[in-house]
Design an enzyme around this catalytic site. Sequence first.
Site, PDB file in Angstrom:
ATOM      1  N   HIS A  71      -1.081   2.784  34.533  1.00  0.00           N
ATOM      2  CA  HIS A  71      -0.336   2.947  32.707  1.00  0.00           C
ATOM      3  C   HIS A  71       0.082   4.135  32.866  1.00  0.00           C
ATOM      4  CE1 HIS A  71      -4.243   4.869  31.154  1.00  0.00           C
ATOM      5  NE2 HIS A  71      -5.065   4.735  32.219  1.00  0.00           N
ATOM      6  N   ASP A  73       0.583   5.141  29.749  1.00  0.00           N
ATOM      7  CA  ASP A  73       0.064   6.449  28.408  1.00  0.00           C
ATOM      8  C   ASP A  73      -0.923   7.571  28.871  1.00  0.00           C
ATOM      9  OD1 ASP A  73      -0.926   4.317  28.717  1.00  0.00           O
ATOM     10  OD2 ASP A  73      -1.831   4.287  26.685  1.00  0.00           O
ATOM     11  N   ASP A  97      -6.806   9.976  34.317  1.00  0.00           N
ATOM     12  CA  ASP A  97      -6.324   8.911  33.219  1.00  0.00           C
ATOM     13  C   ASP A  97      -5.611   8.999  33.174  1.00  0.00           C
ATOM     14  OD1 ASP A  97      -7.244   6.283  32.336  1.00  0.00           O
ATOM     15  OD2 ASP A  97      -8.699   7.136  30.850  1.00  0.00           O
ATOM     16  N   GLU A 127      -1.160   1.651  27.753  1.00  0.00           N
ATOM     17  CA  GLU A 127      -3.165   0.691  28.272  1.00  0.00           C
ATOM     18  C   GLU A 127      -4.589   1.173  27.320  1.00  0.00           C
ATOM     19  OE1 GLU A 127      -7.180   0.919  30.218  1.00  0.00           O
ATOM     20  OE2 GLU A 127      -5.407   2.682  29.478  1.00  0.00           O
ATOM     21  N   GLU A 128      -3.483   2.789  26.216  1.00  0.00           N
ATOM     22  CA  GLU A 128      -4.988   3.141  25.584  1.00  0.00           C
ATOM     23  C   GLU A 128      -4.893   2.976  24.220  1.00  0.00           C
ATOM     24  OE1 GLU A 128      -7.273   4.350  27.020  1.00  0.00           O
ATOM     25  OE2 GLU A 128      -6.050   6.097  29.195  1.00  0.00           O
ATOM     26  N   GLU A 156      -7.283   3.138  38.564  1.00  0.00           N
ATOM     27  CA  GLU A 156      -7.988   3.533  37.635  1.00  0.00           C
ATOM     28  C   GLU A 156      -8.590   4.725  37.790  1.00  0.00           C
ATOM     29  OE1 GLU A 156      -7.874   4.213  33.397  1.00  0.00           O
ATOM     30  OE2 GLU A 156      -6.918   2.062  33.421  1.00  0.00           O
ATOM     31  N   HIS A 330      -9.934  11.499  28.811  1.00  0.00           N
ATOM     32  CA  HIS A 330     -10.189  11.717  27.216  1.00  0.00           C
ATOM     33  C   HIS A 330     -10.541  12.911  26.560  1.00  0.00           C
ATOM     34  CE1 HIS A 330      -9.447   6.555  26.854  1.00  0.00           C
ATOM     35  NE2 HIS A 330      -9.248   7.725  27.626  1.00  0.00           N
TER      36      HIS A 330
END
Length: 353
Positions: A71, A73, A97, A127-128, A156, A330
């Site tokens: 992903h 994003d 990530d 995706e987030e 991932e 994150h």
Amino acid sequence: MPTLDLTADPIDLTAALVDIPSVSGDEAVLATALQQALCAQAPHLEVVRSGDAVLARTRLGRERRVLLAGHLDTVPVAGNLPGRREGDLLFGCGTSDMKAGDAVIVHLAATLTRPRHDLTLILYDCEEVEAARNGLGRIERELPEWLSADLAILGEPTNGTVEAGCQGTLRAQVRTQGRRAHSARSWLGDNAVHHAGAVLERLTTYAARQVEIDGCRYREGLQAVRIAGGVAGNVVPDECVVTVNFRFAPDRSAAAAVAHVREVFDGFDLTITDLSPGALPGLSTPAAQEFLAATGATARAKYGWTDVARFAALGIPALNYGPGDPNQAHTREESVDISMITRCASVLTRFLS
């Protein structure tokens, strides 16, 4: 428009991707830069655009097809852009990530012009955020032929280990009812928050199951994640809601997971609010065995839910394998060990070339 060199060292390419902000819903600039770079630097690939997702593939007529997905994003920037390098660590939003994984994927797709397996590259958006916006869902609806493969590898963050399949996840609200009254005359009421103690007691005594699938041990868990109740400081509450989250092994279907949670809370008012099935590891397939041999690693169970479940639902064996550290995801201090980027690129090159 930023210019990307896909043939550059994947470490430098990671840094370049990180410095192009791509918070969920705002991936257009990064997607366009990657689309233009693939079209200009990888003529052996068919390249298409779907929203803010970029898709590319070879058509070499190989016996097997491997799909590499990541992903684009990130979560919102937290004062951690632009990226910076300190020793063996590259810091910045999305480093782990999962822009390090994205960099490895696009580098391989651009430089391996004659891979031993046909390749499909899926770099997708959103995706987030909530599942309804996930770019893979749109691709499945509009371009389903692009999701055909014998093995899917999702980049991932896994610290360079192979994490097979994933847990399913279910959230539910368990309600207790009572009767409002003035707290000064509490005997006239019936306290719903006090009744929630019986819900918590069932959770406290719950024995979580462990199951081994394809040599991977999956642990289940049922937890209270939120409690809401009460009207005011002088009112006996007439309702309390306990939100629970059930992480279940992938040998349970979504329907079986729902039935299990309803059984645990039999006698209570229960509403399912979110449900995503897990993904079986699929390690017995030839393509998965070949990949494991290339890594030299022993696969372990994936704790958590990832988009490998979407591929598994299509009957495609799917694995998580990427250079980032999931514990860094994150965070304000998000970083990636650059040696892991090199290692993952080397393993995937060995597998595919």
